[in-house]
Design a protein around this motif. Sequence first.
Motif, short mmCIF file in Angstrom:
data_model
loop_
_atom_site.label_atom_id
_atom_site.label_comp_id
_atom_site.label_asym_id
_atom_site.label_seq_id
_atom_site.Cartn_x
_atom_site.Cartn_y
_atom_site.Cartn_z
N LEU A 2 48.76 0.01 -19.72
CA LEU A 2 48.61 -0.98 -18.67
C LEU A 2 49.97 -1.62 -18.43
N GLU A 18 45.03 3.97 -22.36
CA GLU A 18 45.78 3.84 -21.12
C GLU A 18 46.96 2.89 -21.37
N LEU A 42 39.32 -1.27 -19.72
CA LEU A 42 40.20 -1.36 -18.56
C LEU A 42 39.56 -2.01 -17.33
N THR A 50 47.90 1.36 -14.19
CA THR A 50 47.77 2.07 -15.46
C THR A 50 48.34 3.48 -15.37
N GLU A 110 40.29 2.75 -22.62
CA GLU A 110 39.81 3.06 -21.27
C GLU A 110 38.55 2.27 -20.91
#
Length: 140
Positions: free
Chosen positions: A31, A29, A91, A114, A88
């Motif tokens: 961020l 992801e 996160l 994200t 992920e």
Amino acid sequence: MPDKFKIKEKRKAVKTAANTNTVTSNRLELLVTVVARSKAEYYTDLIQSFDVNMQTVALANGTADAKTLRYLGLTDTEKVVILSIIQENKLPDALHTLEEKFNTVKNGKGIAFTISVTSVIGKLLFGFLSNNKTVVKEDK
């Protein structure tokens, strides 16, 4: 040793090698964190503690007009945008920690969100971005 047994042994060796060179199936992801410039180093160090190998910091300015800033009691419009590639599975902890710090650190307010990374070119790049040290370059 008959050829039949050699082939079975080679297949077994190839399967074992394939299993040791696999990358994590964990998705990546992007961020995005926006904070005051004075807190940029603090937040980049905090985010890095979640196995983040790649971060980029860009300077930014807030977009609110002076009247709105006075109304909200804000004076500092100098911001940074921190772009981080994170796994992920890391996160939820990272977002929870960021939310906690946004509420408790003096002048540490910010926002974070994200964006899914849908593809990465190359196994080695994916291994680097996901902080997976078991990825090795295969012989060709």
